[in-house]
Motif scaffolding. Structure first.
Motif, PDB file in Angstrom:
ATOM      1  N   ASP A  24       0.825  -1.212   0.000  1.00  0.00           N
ATOM      2  CA  ASP A  24       0.000   0.000   0.000  1.00  0.00           C
ATOM      3  C   ASP A  24       0.857   1.260   0.000  1.00  0.00           C
ATOM      4  N   VAL A  25       1.944   1.233   0.744  1.00  0.00           N
ATOM      5  CA  VAL A  25       2.831   2.402   0.800  1.00  0.00           C
ATOM      6  C   VAL A  25       3.437   2.678  -0.574  1.00  0.00           C
ATOM      7  N   LEU A  26       3.830   1.633  -1.278  1.00  0.00           N
ATOM      8  CA  LEU A  26       4.387   1.828  -2.618  1.00  0.00           C
ATOM      9  C   LEU A  26       3.353   2.453  -3.552  1.00  0.00           C
ATOM     10  N   LYS A  27       2.091   2.055  -3.406  1.00  0.00           N
ATOM     11  CA  LYS A  27       1.033   2.616  -4.262  1.00  0.00           C
ATOM     12  C   LYS A  27       0.749   4.076  -3.946  1.00  0.00           C
ATOM     13  N   THR A  28       0.624   4.407  -2.654  1.00  0.00           N
ATOM     14  CA  THR A  28       0.227   5.767  -2.264  1.00  0.00           C
ATOM     15  C   THR A  28       1.407   6.734  -2.203  1.00  0.00           C
ATOM     16  N   LYS A  29       2.593   6.197  -1.890  1.00  0.00           N
ATOM     17  CA  LYS A  29       3.805   7.005  -1.713  1.00  0.00           C
ATOM     18  C   LYS A  29       3.596   8.149  -0.710  1.00  0.00           C
ATOM     19  N   VAL A  30       2.868   7.848   0.363  1.00  0.00           N
ATOM     20  CA  VAL A  30       2.580   8.811   1.427  1.00  0.00           C
ATOM     21  C   VAL A  30       2.698   8.104   2.764  1.00  0.00           C
ATOM     22  N   GLY A  31       3.215   8.808   3.766  1.00  0.00           N
ATOM     23  CA  GLY A  31       3.194   8.231   5.104  1.00  0.00           C
ATOM     24  C   GLY A  31       4.177   8.857   6.049  1.00  0.00           C
ATOM     25  N   ASP A  32       4.074   8.415   7.294  1.00  0.00           N
ATOM     26  CA  ASP A  32       4.999   8.868   8.315  1.00  0.00           C
ATOM     27  C   ASP A  32       6.111   7.833   8.465  1.00  0.00           C
ATOM     28  N   CYS A  33       6.763   7.841   9.593  1.00  0.00           N
ATOM     29  CA  CYS A  33       7.918   6.965   9.788  1.00  0.00           C
ATOM     30  C   CYS A  33       7.562   5.482   9.658  1.00  0.00           C
ATOM     31  N   ASN A  34       6.367   5.080  10.076  1.00  0.00           N
ATOM     32  CA  ASN A  34       5.986   3.668   9.964  1.00  0.00           C
ATOM     33  C   ASN A  34       5.908   3.216   8.506  1.00  0.00           C
ATOM     34  N   GLU A  35       5.330   4.061   7.658  1.00  0.00           N
ATOM     35  CA  GLU A  35       5.232   3.728   6.235  1.00  0.00           C
ATOM     36  C   GLU A  35       6.612   3.696   5.587  1.00  0.00           C
ATOM     37  N   HIS A  36       7.455   4.660   5.950  1.00  0.00           N
ATOM     38  CA  HIS A  36       8.827   4.670   5.420  1.00  0.00           C
ATOM     39  C   HIS A  36       9.562   3.386   5.818  1.00  0.00           C
ATOM     40  N   ALA A  37       9.431   3.005   7.099  1.00  0.00           N
ATOM     41  CA  ALA A  37      10.118   1.808   7.585  1.00  0.00           C
ATOM     42  C   ALA A  37       9.579   0.537   6.936  1.00  0.00           C
ATOM     43  N   GLY A  69      12.420  -5.742  15.307  1.00  0.00           N
ATOM     44  CA  GLY A  69      11.767  -6.910  14.735  1.00  0.00           C
ATOM     45  C   GLY A  69      10.906  -6.520  13.568  1.00  0.00           C
ATOM     46  N   ASN A  70       9.637  -6.169  13.843  1.00  0.00           N
ATOM     47  CA  ASN A  70       8.739  -5.760  12.771  1.00  0.00           C
ATOM     48  C   ASN A  70       7.661  -4.832  13.316  1.00  0.00           C
ATOM     49  N   LEU A  71       6.893  -4.226  12.415  1.00  0.00           N
ATOM     50  CA  LEU A  71       5.884  -3.246  12.819  1.00  0.00           C
ATOM     51  C   LEU A  71       4.725  -3.858  13.601  1.00  0.00           C
ATOM     52  N   ALA A  72       4.540  -5.156  13.531  1.00  0.00           N
ATOM     53  CA  ALA A  72       3.474  -5.796  14.293  1.00  0.00           C
ATOM     54  C   ALA A  72       3.708  -5.636  15.794  1.00  0.00           C
ATOM     55  N   TYR A 118      14.382  15.416  17.969  1.00  0.00           N
ATOM     56  CA  TYR A 118      14.179  16.278  16.811  1.00  0.00           C
ATOM     57  C   TYR A 118      13.638  17.621  17.284  1.00  0.00           C
ATOM     58  N   ASP A 119      14.289  18.669  16.864  1.00  0.00           N
ATOM     59  CA  ASP A 119      13.829  20.030  17.119  1.00  0.00           C
ATOM     60  C   ASP A 119      13.561  20.281  18.605  1.00  0.00           C
ATOM     61  N   GLY A 120      14.482  19.814  19.464  1.00  0.00           N
ATOM     62  CA  GLY A 120      14.411  20.100  20.891  1.00  0.00           C
ATOM     63  C   GLY A 120      13.610  19.138  21.737  1.00  0.00           C
ATOM     64  N   SER A 121      13.038  18.082  21.155  1.00  0.00           N
ATOM     65  CA  SER A 121      12.239  17.124  21.921  1.00  0.00           C
ATOM     66  C   SER A 121      12.463  15.712  21.405  1.00  0.00           C
ATOM     67  N   PHE A 122      12.100  14.732  22.249  1.00  0.00           N
ATOM     68  CA  PHE A 122      12.115  13.339  21.834  1.00  0.00           C
ATOM     69  C   PHE A 122      10.717  12.945  21.357  1.00  0.00           C
ATOM     70  N   TYR A 123      10.659  12.209  20.248  1.00  0.00           N
ATOM     71  CA  TYR A 123       9.406  11.746  19.663  1.00  0.00           C
ATOM     72  C   TYR A 123       9.497  10.246  19.421  1.00  0.00           C
ATOM     73  N   TYR A 124       8.340   9.570  19.468  1.00  0.00           N
ATOM     74  CA  TYR A 124       8.315   8.156  19.125  1.00  0.00           C
ATOM     75  C   TYR A 124       8.511   8.045  17.617  1.00  0.00           C
ATOM     76  N   HIS A 125       9.273   7.027  17.197  1.00  0.00           N
ATOM     77  CA  HIS A 125       9.720   6.973  15.809  1.00  0.00           C
ATOM     78  C   HIS A 125       9.990   5.532  15.402  1.00  0.00           C
ATOM     79  N   ALA A 126       9.928   5.277  14.098  1.00  0.00           N
ATOM     80  CA  ALA A 126      10.271   3.965  13.523  1.00  0.00           C
ATOM     81  C   ALA A 126      11.336   4.176  12.461  1.00  0.00           C
ATOM     82  N   TRP A 127      12.281   3.257  12.379  1.00  0.00           N
ATOM     83  CA  TRP A 127      13.326   3.277  11.365  1.00  0.00           C
ATOM     84  C   TRP A 127      13.766   1.837  11.134  1.00  0.00           C
ATOM     85  N   ASN A 128      14.866   1.622  10.468  1.00  0.00           N
ATOM     86  CA  ASN A 128      15.317   0.259  10.140  1.00  0.00           C
ATOM     87  C   ASN A 128      16.755   0.031  10.565  1.00  0.00           C
TER      88      ASN A 128
END
Length: 196
Positions: A98-111, A173-176, A134-144
């Protein structure tokens, strides 16, 4: 959470030390595709990371352009996702197709898409969840994290390879597993003590 991984994050009491190397200090220990049994399951598709989907395989082959060095291929995929996905807050558990089709998303879609494309290229890849400064604060985030002879953090949302030392891994592990992050939402008190 077991946040000491033995290669990037080290725990000393209440302190987490993040060690980061420059990308030019890494060396590939294999040619693509990875075929050692140790991390082979991290090159395979799962229900959110459809690395065997024909469209994901096709775009991956186009992006890496016959590259056999996992460092260069990982970087090409990272750059392509960073440049081609629109950054937008999304409330969903993404799947790579779905991410490849829409090419939109936040960190979860990127990951999710990064995992699928890197695995399609034959690079062992994990999804990581935690916090980033980021920008003076800690945020929840996903990466690889990708295995190129050793594990390296990579963040296609911000185009970082390797991901900077402000990324603190809590879950891998994974997004699940993303629901597990709720255990610490609003409970973390993080402060940067030193950086060099």
């Amino acid at each position: 959470f077991d946040i000491e991984d033995g290669y990037r994050q080290y725990l000393d009491g209440q302190f987490v030390e993040i060690k980061q190397k420059e990308i030019n200090s890494y060396e590939s220990s294999y040619n693509l595709p990875y075929n050692s049994p140790e991390y082979i399951e991290l090159t395979q598709a799962d229900f959110l990371i459809q690395s065997d989907d024909k469209d994901i395989v096709a775009i991956t082959q186009k992006v890496i352009d016959d590259e056999t060095d996992p460092i260069k291929a990982a970087d090409k995929i990272n750059t392509w996702i960073y440049k081609n996905l629109k950054k937008s807050a999304t409330v969903s558990l993404p799947n790579a197709k779905d991410v490849l089709k829409t090419k939109v998303g936040d960190c979860n879609e990127h990951a999710a898409l990064y995992s699928a494309m890197a695995r399609a290229a034959g690079i062992p890849t994990k999804t990581v969840l935690g916090t980033m400064y980021y920008d003076g604060s800690f945020y929840y985030h996903a990466w690889n994290e990708v295995y190129i002879g050793e594990w390296v953090a990579i963040d296609s949302t911000y185009g970082q390879f390797p991901a900077d030392a402000t990324h603190i891994k809590l879950i891998e592990g994974n997004l699940a597993k993303s629901g597990e992050i709720l255990k610490v939402v609003g409970k973390l008190n993080i402060e940067i003590i030193d950086a060099s």
